[in-house]
Each structure stands twice: as C-alpha cells, then as structure tokens.
Design a protein around this motif. Sequence first.
Motif, PDB file in Angstrom:
ATOM      1  N   ARG A 347       0.848  -1.193   0.000  1.00  0.00           N
ATOM      2  CA  ARG A 347       0.000   0.000   0.000  1.00  0.00           C
ATOM      3  C   ARG A 347       0.883   1.242   0.000  1.00  0.00           C
ATOM      4  NH1 ARG A 347      -2.761  -2.871   4.475  1.00  0.00           N
ATOM      5  NH2 ARG A 347      -4.445  -4.097   3.566  1.00  0.00           N
ATOM      6  N   ILE A 348       0.630   2.128  -0.963  1.00  0.00           N
ATOM      7  CA  ILE A 348       1.408   3.364  -1.079  1.00  0.00           C
ATOM      8  C   ILE A 348       0.460   4.538  -0.836  1.00  0.00           C
ATOM      9  CG2 ILE A 348       2.843   4.793  -2.585  1.00  0.00           C
ATOM     10  CD1 ILE A 348       3.492   2.243  -4.172  1.00  0.00           C
ATOM     11  N   GLU A 349       0.789   5.359   0.130  1.00  0.00           N
ATOM     12  CA  GLU A 349      -0.021   6.534   0.459  1.00  0.00           C
ATOM     13  C   GLU A 349       0.864   7.775   0.325  1.00  0.00           C
ATOM     14  OE1 GLU A 349      -1.450   5.964   4.392  1.00  0.00           O
ATOM     15  OE2 GLU A 349      -2.233   3.941   3.981  1.00  0.00           O
ATOM     16  N   VAL A 350       0.383   8.738  -0.456  1.00  0.00           N
ATOM     17  CA  VAL A 350       1.136   9.982  -0.667  1.00  0.00           C
ATOM     18  C   VAL A 350       0.228  11.164  -0.400  1.00  0.00           C
ATOM     19  CG1 VAL A 350       2.591  11.315  -2.244  1.00  0.00           C
ATOM     20  CG2 VAL A 350       2.464   8.815  -2.483  1.00  0.00           C
ATOM     21  N   ASP A 351       0.646  12.044   0.475  1.00  0.00           N
ATOM     22  CA  ASP A 351      -0.059  13.317   0.683  1.00  0.00           C
ATOM     23  C   ASP A 351       0.979  14.419   0.775  1.00  0.00           C
ATOM     24  OD1 ASP A 351       1.036  13.229   3.235  1.00  0.00           O
ATOM     25  OD2 ASP A 351      -0.800  12.452   4.152  1.00  0.00           O
ATOM     26  N   GLU A 352       0.528  15.648   1.096  1.00  0.00           N
ATOM     27  CA  GLU A 352       1.472  16.761   1.110  1.00  0.00           C
ATOM     28  C   GLU A 352       2.514  16.615   2.216  1.00  0.00           C
ATOM     29  OE1 GLU A 352      -2.256  18.026   3.376  1.00  0.00           O
ATOM     30  OE2 GLU A 352      -1.711  16.857   1.598  1.00  0.00           O
ATOM     31  N   GLY A 353       2.255  15.709   3.169  1.00  0.00           N
ATOM     32  CA  GLY A 353       3.202  15.507   4.263  1.00  0.00           C
ATOM     33  C   GLY A 353       4.302  14.516   3.963  1.00  0.00           C
ATOM     34  N   GLY A 354       4.164  13.722   2.891  1.00  0.00           N
ATOM     35  CA  GLY A 354       5.207  12.762   2.573  1.00  0.00           C
ATOM     36  C   GLY A 354       4.656  11.486   1.969  1.00  0.00           C
ATOM     37  N   VAL A 355       5.420  10.412   2.116  1.00  0.00           N
ATOM     38  CA  VAL A 355       5.097   9.120   1.504  1.00  0.00           C
ATOM     39  C   VAL A 355       5.134   8.038   2.588  1.00  0.00           C
ATOM     40  CG1 VAL A 355       5.739   7.424  -0.250  1.00  0.00           C
ATOM     41  CG2 VAL A 355       6.180   9.868  -0.643  1.00  0.00           C
ATOM     42  N   VAL A 356       4.157   7.165   2.558  1.00  0.00           N
ATOM     43  CA  VAL A 356       4.122   5.996   3.449  1.00  0.00           C
ATOM     44  C   VAL A 356       3.939   4.756   2.586  1.00  0.00           C
ATOM     45  CG1 VAL A 356       2.957   4.829   5.353  1.00  0.00           C
ATOM     46  CG2 VAL A 356       3.158   7.332   5.360  1.00  0.00           C
ATOM     47  N   VAL A 357       4.809   3.773   2.763  1.00  0.00           N
ATOM     48  CA  VAL A 357       4.721   2.498   2.041  1.00  0.00           C
ATOM     49  C   VAL A 357       4.579   1.391   3.080  1.00  0.00           C
ATOM     50  CG1 VAL A 357       5.837   0.933   0.425  1.00  0.00           C
ATOM     51  CG2 VAL A 357       6.189   3.407   0.193  1.00  0.00           C
ATOM     52  N   ARG A 358       3.526   0.581   2.933  1.00  0.00           N
ATOM     53  CA  ARG A 358       3.314  -0.542   3.847  1.00  0.00           C
ATOM     54  C   ARG A 358       3.342  -1.843   3.057  1.00  0.00           C
ATOM     55  NH1 ARG A 358      -0.073   3.390   6.148  1.00  0.00           N
ATOM     56  NH2 ARG A 358       0.451   3.830   8.339  1.00  0.00           N
ATOM     57  N   ILE A 359       4.112  -2.801   3.531  1.00  0.00           N
ATOM     58  CA  ILE A 359       4.167  -4.144   2.946  1.00  0.00           C
ATOM     59  C   ILE A 359       3.534  -5.082   3.973  1.00  0.00           C
ATOM     60  CG2 ILE A 359       5.636  -5.912   1.965  1.00  0.00           C
ATOM     61  CD1 ILE A 359       7.134  -2.520   2.570  1.00  0.00           C
ATOM     62  N   VAL A 360       2.382  -5.616   3.642  1.00  0.00           N
ATOM     63  CA  VAL A 360       1.588  -6.390   4.599  1.00  0.00           C
ATOM     64  C   VAL A 360       1.464  -7.820   4.097  1.00  0.00           C
ATOM     65  CG1 VAL A 360      -0.628  -6.547   5.795  1.00  0.00           C
ATOM     66  CG2 VAL A 360       0.279  -4.297   5.153  1.00  0.00           C
ATOM     67  N   VAL A 406       5.459  -4.145   7.434  1.00  0.00           N
ATOM     68  CA  VAL A 406       6.635  -3.273   7.408  1.00  0.00           C
ATOM     69  C   VAL A 406       6.179  -1.913   6.907  1.00  0.00           C
ATOM     70  CG1 VAL A 406       8.933  -2.882   6.444  1.00  0.00           C
ATOM     71  CG2 VAL A 406       8.185  -5.216   7.000  1.00  0.00           C
ATOM     72  N   THR A 407       6.416  -0.877   7.686  1.00  0.00           N
ATOM     73  CA  THR A 407       6.010   0.486   7.328  1.00  0.00           C
ATOM     74  C   THR A 407       7.245   1.326   7.049  1.00  0.00           C
ATOM     75  OG1 THR A 407       4.048   0.319   8.740  1.00  0.00           O
ATOM     76  CG2 THR A 407       4.731   2.530   8.047  1.00  0.00           C
ATOM     77  N   LEU A 408       7.289   1.886   5.856  1.00  0.00           N
ATOM     78  CA  LEU A 408       8.365   2.782   5.449  1.00  0.00           C
ATOM     79  C   LEU A 408       7.767   4.173   5.309  1.00  0.00           C
ATOM     80  CD1 LEU A 408       9.754   0.536   2.561  1.00  0.00           C
ATOM     81  CD2 LEU A 408      10.385   0.449   4.983  1.00  0.00           C
ATOM     82  N   ARG A 409       8.383   5.138   5.980  1.00  0.00           N
ATOM     83  CA  ARG A 409       7.788   6.470   6.008  1.00  0.00           C
ATOM     84  C   ARG A 409       8.859   7.521   5.701  1.00  0.00           C
ATOM     85  NH1 ARG A 409       3.229   7.542   8.710  1.00  0.00           N
ATOM     86  NH2 ARG A 409       3.568   5.662   9.955  1.00  0.00           N
ATOM     87  N   TRP A 410       8.496   8.444   4.810  1.00  0.00           N
ATOM     88  CA  TRP A 410       9.328   9.634   4.581  1.00  0.00           C
ATOM     89  C   TRP A 410       8.453  10.856   4.787  1.00  0.00           C
ATOM     90  CZ3 TRP A 410       8.820  13.369   0.524  1.00  0.00           C
ATOM     91  CH2 TRP A 410       9.786  14.373   0.582  1.00  0.00           C
TER      92      TRP A 410
END
Length: 751
Positions: A347-360, A406-410
């Motif tokens: 799951r890839i989520e992108v908003d004005e605050g950054g990017v979050v990638v979750r591998i579930v 696994v959550t990857l956040r920028w």
Amino acid sequence: MGDDSGVGWNPRQWVAARGLLVRGTTRGGRAEARARRALGFAAGVGAVLWVLSHVQVILSQARMVQAWWTPTVVAGLVITGAGLVVAALTVGGRTVGVLATWLALVMLAALITLPIAGHYNCFGPAGTWIPPLVAATAVAGVLAWRRWWPVYLLVSGVVAAVIDAYVSGGTGIHTVAEDLVRTWGVQGFLTWTAARLLAAAIELDTVTAIVVRQATVAAGAEATDRERTRFAGLIHDNVLATLLDAARGGAADRLRRSAGRTLRQLDTSPHEYRVEDTGEVRETIEVLRAEAAEHGLAVTVELANRARELRIPREVTTSLAGALGEAARNSLRHAAADGRAVARVVRIEVDEGGVVVRIVDDGAGFDVDRVGVERLGVRQSILWRMRCLRGGHAEVDSAPGRGTTVTLRWTHTDPQEPRPPALISVRGWSGIVMMALLCWAVGMLLLGYVRSGDPVVAYTGFGLVAAAGAVVLIPRDDPLPAAATWAVVVMGSLAAVIVDLGPPEAHHAVWVLVAYSYVLALLAIRGRVAATCVALFAAGAAYYLAGGSPGAALNGTAVAGATVLAAVAFTLYMRPLLRSYHGARADIARHAGAEARAAAQSRERRDQMAYLSRTARPMLEFLAAGRTLSPQQVGECRLLEAELRDRLRAPGLADPALVRAARAARIRGVRLTLLDDAGPGHQDGELRATIVEIAVAYLDSVMRGRVTVRVLPPGRGCAATIVIVEPDAYRRVEIDSGGVPSATTEPAAAG
C-alpha cells in the motif's frame, strides 16, 4: 550585539575563525566588504548633503574669511564625499578606505586652517557651518582607521570645539567644554553605531566561516555515511543474495539473471544524481510499483490531490524502493515457512506531508525482539537504510502467527527561513553603550533649548525622543515589530508638537528634529525604511503645524534628512546581504558543503567499487555468463558471501590481516561471526589495530568450532570480546579500553 548573533561559539572557535579570515583574505569577508561600502556610501552622502543643504549659509559666510578658504574646503569635501559615494557603489575594496581617509583629513585640515583664513569672532555668535560636519567625517574615520577611530573622534572633536569657539567669540572655557561634550556626544553616537555595524559584519563573516567549515565537514561525513549505506543495501540485497544462492547450488538460469541484474545495478547505481535532485510524485510511484511487481506483489495507491505537486528527492525514491524490495524478499522467504498460503499487498499513500509504504502479509510472522544483531536484512537494509534518510523512518510490526507489516515512512518538511538577528539592539554591553550615547546626544541638544525655553516642555519633548530610541533598541526581533515601529513614529511627531508649546522666542527648538533623526537612523537600520521616511516628514509637518516657522521646519527636516538618508542608504545596501547570509544558513548544508559532499560521495563510491571489483565482480561476471560452477567455485562463493557479510556487520574490522585470517579459518571449517556495535570512529586507530591483532592471533589458533569477535558499544566495561567455542573448551577474551586482553578458559560443557 554580541548577544544577538544567535551563535554559541566557544572562544577557541572564534579565535580560529578570525585567524582564518585574517590569513585567508586581505580585504575581509563578503559581509565586511559590503558593510564598508555601505558605510562609505552613508558617510559620503552625509557630507555632500550637509554641504548642499547649507549652501545659503556657506555663501553668506564666505565673505567673512579669506577668499581661498571656502571654495577650497567646499571643493575638497564635495569631491572626496562624492568620490566616496562613487567608490562605494562601484569598485569598493581599498578605494573606499583611501577616500574615507581623505574625507576625514580634508575635514581636519579645513578646521585647522579656518583661524588662518579668518580671525577671532569672525562669524559672531551664530558660529560657522563646518563643525557639525565632523559627525559625518567621523564615520569615515571608522573606515579609515578601524581600530584607531576613537583617536580621530577625540582629536576632531577637540579641534572642532576649539575652532568654533574661536571664530564665534566663545565666552570662556565652559563654552568650549559644552561644545566639546556636545560634539563628542553626536560624533560618538554616530561613530559607535558605524563601528558596531562594521563589527557585526565582521562577526557575521566569522560565524559564516565557522558554519561553512562545519557544514563542509558535516556534509562530507553525511555523504560518506549515505553512500556507505546505499552500498550496504546494494551489497546485501543483490550481491549477497546472488552469492548465497550460488553457494546453495541455485539453478544456473536463475543465477544468470540475478548476477546480470546485480552487475547492472553496480554499474548504474547507487548514485546517478545529486542529493538535492528531486522528481515528481508519479515517478516515485512508478519506481515503487516496478519494485513490487518484480516480486509479484499487488499494489494499491492512495494519492491526495494536494500531493500531486510534491517534489520527492530521488534518494528518497531509491531508499524506499530498496527497503521495499528487501521487505518483499523477506516475506517471500519466511512468511510461508509453515506451508500456509500467504496473501501479500503493498500500500502506497502519498499526501502533502510525505510518503508511506506498507508491505503487509498474513504469513507466519516472527518475534521482532528476537531478531539477532547479525541479521542484516531487517536491521541494515530496512531499518538502518530508512533511518539514514533525512525524514525517513521504518517500523516492523510482527508476531508469530499473525503476519508482518513493514512500514516505510518519509516525512516532507519545508525548512524554515532563519530570522536574521538584529544588527543593533540594547542587548549586550555594546548596545548599552549605544543607548547611553543616544541619550547623551539627545541631552546635549536639549541643553541648547532649555536655557531659553520651558524646562518642562524641553524635558518632556526631548525625553520622548530618548524613549523612542529605547523602543527602537530594546526589542530583539528584526525587523522591529510593527507596534514598536508605529510607537516611534507617533512619539517623534508628539515630541515636535510639545517642544513648539514652549516660548516662541526659544532658540534651538528645531533641534528636537535633529535629535529625532538619530532615532530614525536606528529605525532604518532595524529594517523599517518606509516607516522611517514617514516619521521624518510627519515630525517636520507636526513641528510646522504646531506653530514652528516654515523656514525652521524646512531647515530642521533637511538637516535631519541628511542623517536619515545616510542610514536609509546603508540599510538598503546592507540588509539584503544580511538576509541572504542568514537565509543561506539553511542552504549551507546543500551549497557550501556541495563540493565536500560530492568529493566524499565520489571517494566512497570509488573505494566501494574498487573493493567489489577485486572481490565479487569476477564471480558475478562468471555467473552472468551462464557458466556452471565447479565445487571449488561454489566454496569460493560461500567465502565471498561471508567476507562481504563481515564487511557489513563489522566495517571497523575490515582490516586486510583480519580478512585473510577469517578466510583461512573458514576454510578450516571454523564458523566465524564478526560484529561491530561501536561503529566507525568510536575507538581510536591504535585500539582498533590492537583488537585486530589479538583477533588474528586467536583465529589462527582455532582449528574447529565457533568464534565470535565483537566490538562493543562505547561505555561498556571493555572495548571488545572474543568468544571461542571448541569441542573441548570454551574461551572468552575481553579487551579493555587500553588494548589489554584478559582470557578465561572453561570446559566445553560450560559453553
């Protein structure tokens, strides 16, 4: 001002930076050079405007002295003043100092030769037009003699007071003393202000030199660490995976594809771009899609409308893709360990605050707390890779039997523009002296009025001017806050009205405008140029409307305008540089350290590539050619994989002697683990060399069994340990911070 710089440097740093500036350039730094030009412009403008605004007086007094004196003095002042203005606007440099010296000397020569051209009481009680001009030339003295300007201030003040008393028929020593105190007050305030502004510029250069040096060092260290982290991810995710597959007898076709892909990544990765390069959001999403697709994972994307304009650094994209790939490989290897069917999604989520990638995945899961330090997949390629990324973070949430996430956040953050400190303020001893000098100058002008005016009116009006000066100097914020700014504007006009309430025959009532001009000069320097101009005209108009004569109002406004215009000219010339310097503080990490960063990246990449070319590349090229491995080559793959893993786990132990000893021990069948929990640089080189030497000696003595060499984190009781478990004995060696080993041996059952 020292308290407002906002920089807490220790004395050694200041001394070193000042020495660097003195040795590094003969004309000072950029801020100092610009400040000298701005002050030269202000002094030149002040001198020329004073002469032009007093043309009528100059012409009327010309007949009172010999014919040669007035044109010579006027020409000398106008030529040197105008030349100073031109030099400040064009060539700058030493020319400004030379012309400032000439302006100061012309003024002194004009005063000294006046008694020769005239005679005692030649001008009468009105006095001559030239002594007040000493204030402008005193500012030039700051540029001419940066350390010795107080001497010029004292000498020119004495000469001006004595000469003025002589040509105006002074009544006694008390008159000379009063004129001298007044002259020193006005001169002292203006010259002290100029000297502190110049000192502020020099300190700005000093701070900048320190920041640039620190940013260069930090940028180099950061770039080295980032490049090392990138290569660590590349080695673990690709090189080690390929070699380990080969050591385990993987299929030739799979090895060929894996080795070919690894070689391509070695040739094109990890750094085809600068750190500051960015790309569009869709580019990042496509890279992440491609990485997930390579491992057969489904992808869902949530993209906020406001995020479509977001620029994502390319290194963020690379790090997210690398960590995503490692998380996917771990899931494919371990999630179905118990034979269950596993569902995986990205799951890839992108908003004005950054990017979050979750591998579930809903696979077997594992106990995160029990992952050993020697396991590089989670620790190095996921967690550490993201933590080394500015704004990056990674989390692993898992438990036996309930899958893994696994959550990857920028996180995207806009760096805030740093606010420039005040060029001047009452903070610190220099600001207190400036406030005292301002009160002194205002007080001496007050004395000229109070003799023939109403004392209550005088002290109220001139007191308001002094209070306005305090309002300008006390606040720390720059530009001056709006409330304080408009208070100063109102107080000046109110002071002009109050002074006009005194007796109409009072002399020097218009001096309140002259006193107010000093406050307005400070207001301009504090960044309120428009308000300064409004305040000047408002005060002049208020003086006239309250009953002052038109001539006095115009003359007083013109005299005050010379001071104000000089300050405004300085401000318009200097403040953009001040803003750019402090605005550049946030950019220094990107720009001032760019060369160091590029050099460090290039050096680290060159070293890493040279090492991989010596070790792994020949085998990778062999595998990429689709050739079949011999038993000896399979063993070589196993040794290479172990050596590279040692380099990732224990970079501080990557010594050639230890590498050779480790290889020899593994060939003998010893199971070896190297760990470095201290990180590079925490032990000095001599202690590291001692640890390596002791470890090599023990490795050479072990024929079978298991050996663990571990460098411990700082603050432990010892620097390193060596644990040896052999069939017949258990040995533990502790190496203290002095490099002295102590060993204990126990029977095998104890291990």
